[in-house]
Design an enzyme around this catalytic site. Sequence first.
Site, PDB file in Angstrom:
ATOM      1  N   PHE A 112       0.810  -1.225   0.000  1.00 59.71           N
ATOM      2  CA  PHE A 112       0.000   0.000   0.000  1.00 59.71           C
ATOM      3  C   PHE A 112       0.842   1.273   0.000  1.00 59.71           C
ATOM      4  O   PHE A 112       0.337   2.352  -0.317  1.00 59.71           O
ATOM      5  CB  PHE A 112      -0.984  -0.017   1.176  1.00 59.71           C
ATOM      6  CG  PHE A 112      -0.601   0.821   2.351  1.00 59.71           C
ATOM      7  CD1 PHE A 112       0.294   0.364   3.289  1.00 59.71           C
ATOM      8  CD2 PHE A 112      -1.138   2.087   2.506  1.00 59.71           C
ATOM      9  CE1 PHE A 112       0.654   1.144   4.372  1.00 59.71           C
ATOM     10  CE2 PHE A 112      -0.789   2.879   3.591  1.00 59.71           C
ATOM     11  CZ  PHE A 112       0.111   2.409   4.525  1.00 59.71           C
ATOM     12  N   LYS A 113       2.135   1.159   0.304  1.00 60.25           N
ATOM     13  CA  LYS A 113       2.996   2.348   0.271  1.00 60.25           C
ATOM     14  C   LYS A 113       2.948   3.040  -1.098  1.00 60.25           C
ATOM     15  O   LYS A 113       3.163   4.242  -1.198  1.00 60.25           O
ATOM     16  CB  LYS A 113       4.447   1.977   0.585  1.00 60.25           C
ATOM     17  CG  LYS A 113       4.670   1.309   1.928  1.00 60.25           C
ATOM     18  CD  LYS A 113       4.639   2.308   3.079  1.00 60.25           C
ATOM     19  CE  LYS A 113       5.115   1.707   4.391  1.00 60.25           C
ATOM     20  NZ  LYS A 113       4.228   0.668   4.953  1.00 60.25           N
ATOM     21  N   ASP A 114       2.673   2.264  -2.151  1.00 58.91           N
ATOM     22  CA  ASP A 114       2.592   2.853  -3.498  1.00 58.91           C
ATOM     23  C   ASP A 114       1.507   3.925  -3.604  1.00 58.91           C
ATOM     24  O   ASP A 114       1.644   4.862  -4.377  1.00 58.91           O
ATOM     25  CB  ASP A 114       2.265   1.766  -4.540  1.00 58.91           C
ATOM     26  CG  ASP A 114       3.433   0.822  -4.776  1.00 58.91           C
ATOM     27  OD1 ASP A 114       4.590   1.261  -4.675  1.00 58.91           O
ATOM     28  OD2 ASP A 114       3.171  -0.355  -5.079  1.00 58.91           O
TER      29      ASP A 114
END
Length: 498
Positions: A112-114
Amino acid sequence: MKYNSTRDNSVAVTSAEAIVKGLSAEGGLYIPESVPAVSIETIEEMADMSYNDRAKKILGLFLTDFKAAEVEDCVTKAYTKNKFGTNSIAPVYKLDKNRYILELWHGPTCAFKDMALQILPHLLTTSVKKTGMDREIVILVATSGDTGKAALEGFKDVEGTKIIVFYPESGVSGIQKLQMCTQEGNNVFVSAVNGNFDDAQTGVKSIFTDKEYAAELDAKGISLSSANSINWGRLAPQIVYYFSAYCDMLKGEEIKAGEQVNICVPTGNFGNILAAYYAKLMGLPVKTLICASNSNNVLTDFINTGVYDRNREFFTTISPSMDILISSNLERLLYLLSGRNDGEISSYMEELKAAGKYTVSDDIFAKVRENFRAGFADDDKCRETIRRVQDEFGYVIDPHTSVAVAVHEEYAAASGDGTKTIIASTASPFKFNGDVLTALLGREEVEDKDEFELLRILAERYELTVPPSLGELEDKDVRFETVCDKTMMKAVVNEFLE
Ligand SMILES: *Cc1c(COP(=O)(O)O)cnc(C)c1O
């Protein structure tokens, strides 16, 4: 809209300045001076919009010093079908009648860091231009895995930037190491550090605080920056997907306009769940926020007792991105709940620094309880949940998501609260293939197999598709093989900059 500091209300900067600086000089975090409101009518209108149009709408409310065309440019560059494999960017998967999995891992690095790091480089370069700084930004990152790769993918070939990532030689998964060592782009550099994550982190911090070095770089027109998760430019994009998930549920007639939902988030640094709280403050109909932790359950205790105490054993778990004992973004929540009392927040943070512990006021604690519930799941519970969810629904989840599912189940059973719940799914199961397959098939099936065999087994057994960005790693050339001593990190930076 101006941004104050959580430790000094007299600080007032634009969003562009907040994004460029990252952290306020006295150590506080930047926070918008007010919370923009979104009406239920607007949410209904947003239901018919694309993800990108929803993002423009929400981000525009916070980036008021950006022109609409600038916000649009950042959004358009960040969220493409090419990078996310789907136009919905963050699709919602209905598990059963009251559980909705918000899949935040369709981006290039499968975590989810993207969602934040694909857009941050554009927000940052735009901010640099807006603040009149004509400088090259050099991003330094120490990573325990997910952040480094996501930052590399976000910043690769972004004009006006360079990025250097340090990871601990023994401390990242096989896939994570391959992801970083094969990184493409002509403005990137990756180095392993002899030591653990703390060594890499300490090394990067000492470069950041080296005033002489900063002056040297300054003379060359270079500014160092960190892409850290406390940067407001990482937080704001995360608010978008909670609105988007609600809009998708509305559009799919899963809920009625105005109907309240719960949100459950697997939490580490408290960034993702803080974004959900912001969505609630802005007007998204959210009843309870459920904070899910692994065995590093410092937040569970805080939400249950009002005492934050980091003096405890640190556990290495199969949900490593949540192995954290200081949740930096909690500072923003406390600031909001204290009625923006900068002095009170400063003293909690001083206590945390000095004694590793603080107790919030009865007033703050009561507000925590009005909004949040918390629980934790250890590795055994996490593996059992991965197995059960696959058995029951044919849906494979990663260990971080599994922690959230497990904690939500426990919460729902104990409270009887059957409210429809959005569960944030923060990584693709393929990224943690070894632990996921161990949970599903047992250790024997996993032992002695390499990363790519594991990807294939996961895909074949469960009729899934290996994410192209992971499958392709097998054929990519290793570009970075540097392993440096922790005392040599500055030399590595210098060499790359020349
Ligand atoms: C970073 C991360 C988390 C924790 O998110 P916070 O915003 O730090 O609370 C959870 N899961 C995964 C897979 C992550 O990479």
